[in-house]
Every structure is written in structure tokens, then in C-alpha cells.
Write a protein that holds these residues in place. Structure first.
Motif, PDB file in Angstrom:
ATOM      1  N   LEU A  40      11.446  55.664  49.230  1.00 51.56           N
ATOM      2  CA  LEU A  40      10.765  56.274  48.090  1.00 51.56           C
ATOM      3  C   LEU A  40      10.780  55.332  46.887  1.00 51.56           C
ATOM      4  O   LEU A  40       9.761  55.183  46.189  1.00 51.56           O
ATOM      5  CB  LEU A  40      11.430  57.602  47.738  1.00 51.56           C
ATOM      6  N   ILE A  41      11.901  54.674  46.656  1.00 52.26           N
ATOM      7  CA  ILE A  41      11.985  53.708  45.552  1.00 52.26           C
ATOM      8  C   ILE A  41      10.995  52.566  45.775  1.00 52.26           C
ATOM      9  O   ILE A  41      10.287  52.138  44.852  1.00 52.26           O
ATOM     10  CB  ILE A  41      13.421  53.169  45.424  1.00 52.26           C
ATOM     11  N   GLY A  42      10.936  52.072  47.012  1.00 49.27           N
ATOM     12  CA  GLY A  42       9.999  50.999  47.315  1.00 49.27           C
ATOM     13  C   GLY A  42       8.557  51.417  47.104  1.00 49.27           C
ATOM     14  O   GLY A  42       7.739  50.644  46.576  1.00 49.27           O
ATOM     15  N   CYS A  43       8.218  52.640  47.502  1.00 49.80           N
ATOM     16  CA  CYS A  43       6.846  53.140  47.316  1.00 49.80           C
ATOM     17  C   CYS A  43       6.502  53.255  45.833  1.00 49.80           C
ATOM     18  O   CYS A  43       5.388  52.901  45.414  1.00 49.80           O
ATOM     19  CB  CYS A  43       6.682  54.489  48.005  1.00 49.80           C
ATOM     20  N   LEU A  44       7.434  53.742  45.025  1.00 54.55           N
ATOM     21  CA  LEU A  44       7.189  53.854  43.592  1.00 54.55           C
ATOM     22  C   LEU A  44       7.048  52.478  42.951  1.00 54.55           C
ATOM     23  O   LEU A  44       6.206  52.278  42.062  1.00 54.55           O
ATOM     24  CB  LEU A  44       8.329  54.633  42.932  1.00 54.55           C
ATOM     25  N   ALA A  45       7.859  51.517  43.401  1.00 52.84           N
ATOM     26  CA  ALA A  45       7.799  50.174  42.821  1.00 52.84           C
ATOM     27  C   ALA A  45       6.484  49.482  43.150  1.00 52.84           C
ATOM     28  O   ALA A  45       5.825  48.910  42.270  1.00 52.84           O
ATOM     29  CB  ALA A  45       8.980  49.341  43.328  1.00 52.84           C
ATOM     30  N   ILE A  46       6.068  49.532  44.402  1.00 54.25           N
ATOM     31  CA  ILE A  46       4.844  48.834  44.796  1.00 54.25           C
ATOM     32  C   ILE A  46       3.605  49.526  44.240  1.00 54.25           C
ATOM     33  O   ILE A  46       2.560  48.888  44.036  1.00 54.25           O
ATOM     34  CB  ILE A  46       4.758  48.716  46.333  1.00 54.25           C
ATOM     35  N   SER A  47       3.706  50.825  43.957  1.00 57.74           N
ATOM     36  CA  SER A  47       2.568  51.563  43.412  1.00 57.74           C
ATOM     37  C   SER A  47       2.394  51.337  41.918  1.00 57.74           C
ATOM     38  O   SER A  47       1.420  51.831  41.331  1.00 57.74           O
ATOM     39  CB  SER A  47       2.741  53.063  43.685  1.00 57.74           C
ATOM     40  N   GLY A  48       3.312  50.626  41.300  1.00 53.63           N
ATOM     41  CA  GLY A  48       3.213  50.388  39.862  1.00 53.63           C
ATOM     42  C   GLY A  48       3.592  51.590  39.032  1.00 53.63           C
ATOM     43  O   GLY A  48       3.080  51.777  37.924  1.00 53.63           O
ATOM     44  N   PHE A  49       4.506  52.408  39.574  1.00 47.21           N
ATOM     45  CA  PHE A  49       4.960  53.591  38.833  1.00 47.21           C
ATOM     46  C   PHE A  49       5.807  53.124  37.648  1.00 47.21           C
ATOM     47  O   PHE A  49       6.647  52.235  37.788  1.00 47.21           O
ATOM     48  CB  PHE A  49       5.766  54.509  39.744  1.00 47.21           C
ATOM     49  N   PRO A  50       5.607  53.707  36.455  1.00 46.49           N
ATOM     50  CA  PRO A  50       6.368  53.271  35.273  1.00 46.49           C
ATOM     51  C   PRO A  50       7.870  53.295  35.504  1.00 46.49           C
ATOM     52  O   PRO A  50       8.390  54.149  36.217  1.00 46.49           O
ATOM     53  CB  PRO A  50       5.950  54.293  34.204  1.00 46.49           C
ATOM     54  N   ILE A  51       8.524  52.316  34.888  1.00 46.15           N
ATOM     55  CA  ILE A  51       9.958  52.026  34.877  1.00 46.15           C
ATOM     56  C   ILE A  51      10.415  51.316  36.135  1.00 46.15           C
ATOM     57  O   ILE A  51      11.511  50.757  36.166  1.00 46.15           O
ATOM     58  CB  ILE A  51      10.857  53.260  34.614  1.00 46.15           C
ATOM     59  N   PHE A  52       9.607  51.268  37.210  1.00 46.70           N
ATOM     60  CA  PHE A  52       9.991  50.516  38.400  1.00 46.70           C
ATOM     61  C   PHE A  52       9.408  49.099  38.320  1.00 46.70           C
ATOM     62  O   PHE A  52       8.454  48.835  37.575  1.00 46.70           O
ATOM     63  CB  PHE A  52       9.526  51.229  39.661  1.00 46.70           C
ATOM     64  N   SER A  53       9.961  48.170  39.109  1.00 39.93           N
ATOM     65  CA  SER A  53       9.712  46.745  38.915  1.00 39.93           C
ATOM     66  C   SER A  53       8.243  46.359  39.040  1.00 39.93           C
ATOM     67  O   SER A  53       7.726  45.559  38.254  1.00 39.93           O
ATOM     68  CB  SER A  53      10.557  45.937  39.906  1.00 39.93           C
ATOM     69  N   GLY A  54       7.550  46.898  40.046  1.00 32.16           N
ATOM     70  CA  GLY A  54       6.171  46.489  40.257  1.00 32.16           C
ATOM     71  C   GLY A  54       5.254  46.835  39.104  1.00 32.16           C
ATOM     72  O   GLY A  54       4.216  46.189  38.912  1.00 32.16           O
ATOM     73  N   PHE A  55       5.612  47.833  38.306  1.00 28.45           N
ATOM     74  CA  PHE A  55       4.788  48.256  37.175  1.00 28.45           C
ATOM     75  C   PHE A  55       4.591  47.121  36.181  1.00 28.45           C
ATOM     76  O   PHE A  55       3.486  46.885  35.683  1.00 28.45           O
ATOM     77  CB  PHE A  55       5.449  49.463  36.504  1.00 28.45           C
ATOM     78  N   PHE A  56       5.654  46.374  35.895  1.00 25.89           N
ATOM     79  CA  PHE A  56       5.604  45.351  34.858  1.00 25.89           C
ATOM     80  C   PHE A  56       4.771  44.146  35.282  1.00 25.89           C
ATOM     81  O   PHE A  56       3.921  43.666  34.532  1.00 25.89           O
ATOM     82  CB  PHE A  56       7.027  44.929  34.490  1.00 25.89           C
ATOM     83  N   SER A  57       5.010  43.640  36.478  1.00 24.49           N
ATOM     84  CA  SER A  57       4.301  42.432  36.909  1.00 24.49           C
ATOM     85  C   SER A  57       2.856  42.723  37.282  1.00 24.49           C
ATOM     86  O   SER A  57       1.951  41.918  37.012  1.00 24.49           O
ATOM     87  CB  SER A  57       5.031  41.787  38.093  1.00 24.49           C
ATOM     88  N   LYS A  58       2.591  43.883  37.896  1.00 25.05           N
ATOM     89  CA  LYS A  58       1.217  44.196  38.304  1.00 25.05           C
ATOM     90  C   LYS A  58       0.331  44.386  37.080  1.00 25.05           C
ATOM     91  O   LYS A  58      -0.813  43.908  37.057  1.00 25.05           O
ATOM     92  CB  LYS A  58       1.210  45.448  39.184  1.00 25.05           C
ATOM     93  N   ASP A  59       0.832  45.048  36.057  1.00 20.58           N
ATOM     94  CA  ASP A  59       0.035  45.236  34.847  1.00 20.58           C
ATOM     95  C   ASP A  59      -0.230  43.907  34.142  1.00 20.58           C
ATOM     96  O   ASP A  59      -1.293  43.715  33.540  1.00 20.58           O
ATOM     97  CB  ASP A  59       0.757  46.198  33.898  1.00 20.58           C
ATOM     98  N   GLU A  60       0.721  42.996  34.210  1.00 22.50           N
ATOM     99  CA  GLU A  60       0.513  41.686  33.595  1.00 22.50           C
ATOM    100  C   GLU A  60      -0.626  40.937  34.289  1.00 22.50           C
ATOM    101  O   GLU A  60      -1.456  40.300  33.639  1.00 22.50           O
ATOM    102  CB  GLU A  60       1.810  40.876  33.664  1.00 22.50           C
ATOM    103  N   ILE A  61      -0.686  41.043  35.611  1.00 22.86           N
ATOM    104  CA  ILE A  61      -1.757  40.386  36.357  1.00 22.86           C
ATOM    105  C   ILE A  61      -3.100  41.043  36.069  1.00 22.86           C
ATOM    106  O   ILE A  61      -4.111  40.355  35.842  1.00 22.86           O
ATOM    107  CB  ILE A  61      -1.442  40.415  37.864  1.00 22.86           C
ATOM    108  N   ILE A  62      -3.136  42.354  36.084  1.00 19.85           N
ATOM    109  CA  ILE A  62      -4.392  43.060  35.807  1.00 19.85           C
ATOM    110  C   ILE A  62      -4.874  42.739  34.395  1.00 19.85           C
ATOM    111  O   ILE A  62      -6.074  42.525  34.159  1.00 19.85           O
ATOM    112  CB  ILE A  62      -4.215  44.578  36.000  1.00 19.85           C
TER     113      ILE A  62
END
Length: 676
Positions: free
Chosen positions: A415-437
Motif C-alpha cells: 500500500l505504501i508503494g502504491c501511494l508513493a508511485i501514484s504521487g500521493f501527497p507526503i509520499f516520496s514519488g509526489f515530490f519528484s514526479k511533480d518536479e518533472i511535470i
């Protein structure tokens, strides 16, 4: 200030920097020892392999600490030895340590250590247990050698070693026809990309060989202007290299990263690579082999710029290739049912994001996403392995469901991995994915919106996978159970950076400034960008509140659709777009399920174009020309021998006859020649 961990003095930290080659040597030595005899003992094989990587992680953290605290005062450490010496040029091999390399060393050794610990639980009953650890050690050593390479030639050598080791690991269960075909497919597709990579290196070498001023040939960094950027600039001033020729060179070299990082159209090998054991799926598809292409583009970034160091057509190609790959892979992942293949297509899509970041000038954004992705994707793959292990080999998510009760730790981490890769706020993928977009919206708005749509699809297919695997009732025949501690502890360890690593690239002041009405194009410094930066210097992305809100909304829509279709069933699956069997939606579904028919296209070209062409060339060239020359040469030799054998009979009358004939022939030629 980034965190420091080890109680070491400045002199000790400096020693670790100057002996970084030991990080590469340790896993190679471990693999050699296992092959040469330790394989007889499973315990010794495991301890040796894990111990080598554990040492590498400790050494890598020491290097990171030395660079963060400035205990090593120089911006980089480089040590080379001559490998090939000639009058024309000298090729070197060595060790390069700088901020980018230090970051990658930690990622590779950290992920590899957890994967190897996990392997003990996953593979302990496999008869090839020790052999697998040998392959893991050699693979890790090859990847680490690639990271610390000082020049393009050395990197190409380790690049090929990584490919060979991946061939062994993907085809580890060689007795399975699917695994044998998968490793061959990966090998062949990567050879296509590597051929372009090699040609690009050679052309670049010929254009710049006179401009290195006695420094490391094709070196990434060097004193003064003895590096890629400086040499390209001087070669352009001397008209040895033009903008157009550099563009061709960069596109040729890009073929290597396109194949290794599974970018369109050389992406077809990656999903089939799931035939290997799950630990190697996590190692290859998280932080190591597939990240090598992204690392090469980042390390040799000046090659994709113009000769004067500006963004040009080559970076546009990188961004376009990444955007097509990210979107394509996301559409395919929406319809797959194999748990590992969904994650494989997800990896392909996320690698596309990284290429988009680098191609749009967000150097630190692309590397930041590589860093974050390594942790949550390794965790997701290891979670999938735990599910497969708990279901005794089942990989079809249609035969899963309700596993949250029997596998609580795996469920939590997934569940944590799914939230991170989906760009859910406060999880790691949110920060880097938004920077790329954000960077894509600034430089290529079309690509930016395509990445936004891809983010929504990512959230949908990941939570489709989550709900079909862990929610509802169990639909299979096995008896689900949680995995042993050697498999679950690595998941829990990886869950921490999956939640927190994004904050290394976040500065709360940026958010406060955005709410305060600040509209600066670039934000305030953050730790990650301040440590890893490209040729333009640190790239600080400010908070774009409308863009951030749109990204969150799109991800939320994707999660909601997956919830409504696979959890509450309020949207009937048989009428939905994702699973329709009627009309235009049916065509789209088939297009996704059959992976855009790329395999059909390639196999059709091979069967109907390349093989008939090969047979025609073989028939006409090999049989007629080559065989004709060989057979004709033999016939002429035999005929001449038949005639000349009369010159060596041992009979005097024959010798006299030959002498008389020779004199008569010479006299006749003299008579026939015109007088002077």
C-alpha cells in the motif's frame, strides 16, 4: 545539511574516498570465490555475497559523508591507470567519485543488500541457490563499476558486463522455455541498442581525440576544460564538431540508454524479463540495470546539449522518447493480469518520467525520481515476490484477493508503494514526479499534459493491482501465508525511504512562498538539488500550486476509479473502459492488452522481412559468390598442379623437353615482340 551517520574522522573519510575501487572489487571477489568453491556451501555463499555488498554500503555511506561534510575538499576524486597505450591515443580505466556517483553507490549497494537478504528466504530451497548468489555478486559488481567509470570507454565495458549478467539472471531457470526465450530476447534487444552506443562513442572519439590535452580520453570530468563539456566546446570552435554532427552522435549514444532503460521502441524485453526469479526482478528493474541508461544520460549530459552548453534538439529527443514510453507503458499496465508484469510496465513508464525530466532540463528532478523510484519499486517487486511465495507460485491477480488478512506486512508495504508511485501527497514519488511535470509544462506543454494524464493512469493501474490482490475475498486455491522474516524485514526497511526520501528534495519555505503569492520561476534551495546538480547548476523547482493541485486531483481520480471498479463494484467492470468487450472500447482494450502489438510487429518483421532477406543474401552471396570463389580457387590450384607435376618426374628426357619448350617459347615471344 544532509544527515551524517558514521563516527569517522576527516582523514578516515578521505581514505574511503580515495579507495572507492574496493566497493567494486568486493562483489567481484565474492562472485569469484563462490564460483571457485564456496558454492558447495549455501551458507558460505550467502554470507560471502551479502558481506561484500554490506561492506560496499558502509564504504558508500562513508564517501557520501565525506562529500557532504567537505572532509574531502575537492569537488571530485579521479584515479586512472593506462589500459591501452599507443602513439595515437591512450585508453584509461579508473575510479571517479563525485556527488552523482556517491548517490548512485548508496542506491545500488543499499537495494542490492536488501535484495540479497530477501533472496535467502525466497531461494533457499532452490538447487541453484549458490549459483544465484554468484550471479548477484557479479551483477552488482558490474553495476558499481559502471557507476564509478571515469570515461565512456570504461563505462561501455561495464555496460556490457551488466548485460551479460542480466542474461544469466533472467534465464536462471534455463529449463523453462519461457525463461530461455526471455533472456535471449533481452540480450538481442540490448545488443541493438549497444551497437548504436558503440558507434556513437567511436564517432565522438574520432571527432574529439585531438582536444583532450593529455587528460583522460573521453573522460566525464577533469581539471579545467578537460571534460566532456570543455572538449565539445573546443572541438566546435575548431570546426571538428558541429551542432548537427553532435546531434547525430548523441542520438547514436542514446540507443544504449533506450535499450538498457527499456525506452520505446526498444522496450519489449523488459516485461519478458519477469521470467527470472523475483529478487532479480527487483534488482534489475528498480535501481540497477534499467537505471543505468538514465545514469548515462545524466553523467554524459553535455553530449545532449549544444556545443555552447544550451538545451538543443538532442534533449528534445530524450524528452519525446521518455514521454512516449511513459504514456505507452501506462496504457499497457492497465490491462495486464500478471502481478510482476504490471510492475514491469510500471517500471518502464517511470523510467520514461526520468527521461522526460532530463530531456526538459530538470536534471536534478530526473535523478531525484530515479532515487525515489529505486526504493518504492524495489519494495513493490519484493512484495510481489512475497505474494507469489505465499500463494505457492501463483502470479495471476484474478486468482488472488483478500490477502490483507493473511499477509498483513506485505499488504502494508504494498500500500505504501502504491501511494508513493501514484504521487500521493507526503509520499516520496509526489515530490519528484511533480518536479518533472512542472519542468515539462515549462518547456514542452504537450509533454507536460501527457505526463499529467500518465500520472492518473499510474494511480489507476497500481490501485487496480492493489484492490485485486489484497481486497475482497480470496479467489484462488492455495493457502495464503505471510513470508518469513528474511523476506518481510527488507520490505519494512524499504518502506521507510518510500515514505520519507522525497523530503530531501522539499523545502517548506517554497510552499510558504507559494501561499504567500510568490511567483518566482525557481524555488529556494533543497538538500537533494544542492547535492546533485547538473551543468546548469542546482535546479530548484518552486511550488506551483495550481499544477500541484491538478496533479493531486488527477491521481485521486485514478484511485477513485480503481476503488469504484474493483472494491465497491459500483462501476460494472464489463461496461467499463478498462475491461470492455464491445465496440471501440473493446478495440482500445485489445490494443492495451496486446501491448500495442509491438511484439507482433517485430516478430512479423523478423519472419517476413529480415529472415527472407537473410536467406536471399545467403543463397546469392554465400553459396554463389563465396562458395564460387572457394571452389574456383581449389579447382584452379588442382588444375595447375596437374600441369606442373610433369616438371618434377625425375626423368631426364622430360627435363630436356621442358627446357627445349621453354627456350622455344621465349624465342617465339622475342620474335613476336615489336622492335624498339
Amino acid at each position: 545539511m544532509l544527515p551524517t551517520f558514521l563516527p569517522l574522522s576527516a582523514d578516515q573519510l578521505k581514505w574511503f574516498v580515495e579507495h572507492a575501487g574496493l566497493i567494486v572489487a568486493a562483489p567481484f571477489l565474492a562472485g569469484f570465490l563462490i564460483i571457485m568453491g564456496l558454492r558447495a556451501s549455501k551458507t558460505l555463499s550467502m554470507v560471502t555475497s551479502v558481506g561484500a555488498v554490506l561492506y560496499g554500503l558502509f564504504h558508500s555511506v562513508a564517501i557520501f559523508q565525506a562529500l557532504v561534510t567537505k572532509s574531502y575538499p575537492e569537488p571530485f576524486f579521479q584515479q586512472n591507470i593506462d589500459w591501452f597505450v599507443s602513439d595515437a591515443f591512450t585508453l584509461s580505466v579508473g575510479v571517479l567519485v563525485d556527488n552523482l556517483a556517491a548517490l548512485m553507490l548508496i542506491v545500488v549497494t543499499g537495494i542490492s543488500l536488501l535484495v540479497q537478504i530477501y533472496t535467502h528466504g525466497y531461494m533457499r530451497e532452490d538447487p541453484g541457490y549458490s549459483r544465484f548468489y554468484a550471479y548477484l555478486s557479479l551483477f552488482t559488481g558490474s553495476m558499481l563499476g559502471l557507476v564509478v567509470s571515469t570515461n565512456l570507454f570504461q563505462m561501455y565495458g561495464f555496460w556490457e558486463l551488466v548485460g551479460v549478467c542480466s542474461y544469466f539472471l533472467i534465464g536462471f531457470w534455463w529449463y523453462k522455455e519461457s525463461a530461455a526465450k526471455a533472456c535471449m530476447k533481452a540480450f538481442v534487444v540490448n545488443r541493438i541498442g549497444d551497437f548504436g552506443f558503440l558507434i556513437g562513442i567511436l564517432v565522438f572519439f574520432l571527432a574529439t581525440k585531438d582536444f583532450w590535452q593529455g587528460q583522460t580520453l573521453l573522460g566525464f570530468v577533469g581539471p579545467g576544460e578537460a571534460n566532456l563539456a570543455g572538449v565539445i566546446h573546443r572541438a566546435a570552435e575548431a570546426h571538428a564538431l558541429t551542432t548537427e554532427s553532435l546531434f547525430v552522435i548523441s542520438c547514436l549514444i542514446l540507443m544504449g540508454p533506450m535499450a538498457k532503460s527499456a525506452q520505446f521502441p526498444l522496450h519489449v524485453w523488459l516485461p519478458d524479463a519477469m521470467e527470472g526469479p523475483t529478487p532479480i526482478s527487483a534488482l534489475i528493474h528498480a535501481a540497477t540495470m534499467v537505471a543505468a541508461g538514465v545514469y548515462l544520460v545524466a553523467r554524459a549530459y553535455p553530449i545532449w546539449l549544444t556545443p555552447d552548453g544550451q538545451m538543443g534538439a538532442a534533449l528534445h529527443v530524450v524528452a519525446i522518447v521518455g514521454a512516449i514510453t511513459a504514456f505507452m507503458a501506462a496504457t499497457i499496465a492497465m490491462s495486464q493480469y500478471d502481478i510482476k508484469r504490471v510492475l514491469a510496465w510500471s517500471t518502464c513508464s517511470q523510467l520514461g518520467y526520468m527521461f522526460v525530466g532530463l530531456g526538459c532540463g530538470a536534471f536534478t528532478g530526473g535523478i531525484f525520481h530515479l532515487f525515489n523510484h529505486a526504493f518504492f519499486k524495489a519494495m513493490l517487486f519484493l512484495c510481489s515476490g512475497a505474494v507469489i511465495h505465499g500463494l505457492h507460485g501463483e502470479q495471476d491477480i484474478r486468482k488472488m484477493g483478500g490477502l490483507s488478512k493473511s499477509m498483513p506486512i506485505t499488504h502494508f508495504c504494498f500500500l505504501i508503494g502504491c501511494l508513493a508511485i501514484s504521487g500521493f501527497p507526503i509520499f516520496s514519488g509526489f515530490f519528484s514526479k511533480d518536479e518533472i511535470i512542472g519542468a515539462a509544462m515549462h518547456t514542452h506543454p504537450v509533454i507536460g499534459w501527457l505526463m499529467m494524464a500518465t500520472a492518473g493512469m499510474t494511480a489507476f493501474y497500481m490501485f487496480r493491482l492493489y484492490f485485486m490482490t489484497f481486497s475482497g475475498g480470496y479467489r484462488g486455491d492455495a493457502h495464503p501465508h505471510e513470508s518469513p522474516a528474511s523476506m518481510t524485514w527488507p520490505l519494512l526497511v524499504l518502506s521507510v525511504p518510500s515514505m520519507l526520501s522525497g523530503y530531501l528534495g522539499f523545502n517548506l519555505a517554497n510552499l510558504q512562498a507559494a501561499f504567500g503569492g510568490a511567483s518566482a520561476e525557481y524555488g529556494l534551495p533543497n538538500h537533494f538539488a544542492g547535492f546533485v546538480f547538473g551543468p546548469f547548476g542546482p535546479h530548484f523547482e518552486g511550488c506551483n500550486l495550481p499544477l500541484m493541485g491538478t496533479s493531486i486531483f488527477v491521481a485521486a481520480v485514478g484511485i477513485f476509479l480503481a476503488f469504484a471498479m474493483y472494491q465497491t463494484k459500483t462501476i460494472h467492470i464489463n461496461k467499463s473502459f478498462a475491461e470492455s468487450r464491445e465496440g471501440f472500447a473493446h478495440l482500445l482494450y485489445n490494443f492495451s492488452f496486446n501491448k500495442w502489438y509491438m511484439d507482433n510487429l517485430y516478430f512479423g518483421l523478423v519472419d517476413r522481412v529480415f529472415l527472407p532477406l537473410f536467406r536471399g543474401v545467403w543463397t546469392r552471396v554465400d553459396q554463389v559468390v563465396v562458395d564460387g570463389i572457394v571452389h574456383g580457387t581449389g579447382l584452379v590450384t588442382m588444375s595447375v598442379g596437374e600441369v606442373l607435376k610433369y616438371l618434377q618426374t625425375g626423368r631426364g628426357q622430360y627435363y630436356a623437353l621442358v627446357i627445349f619448350a621453354a627456350v622455344a617459347g621465349i624465342a617465339w615471344l622475342a620474335y613476336m615482340m615489336p622492335p624498339r
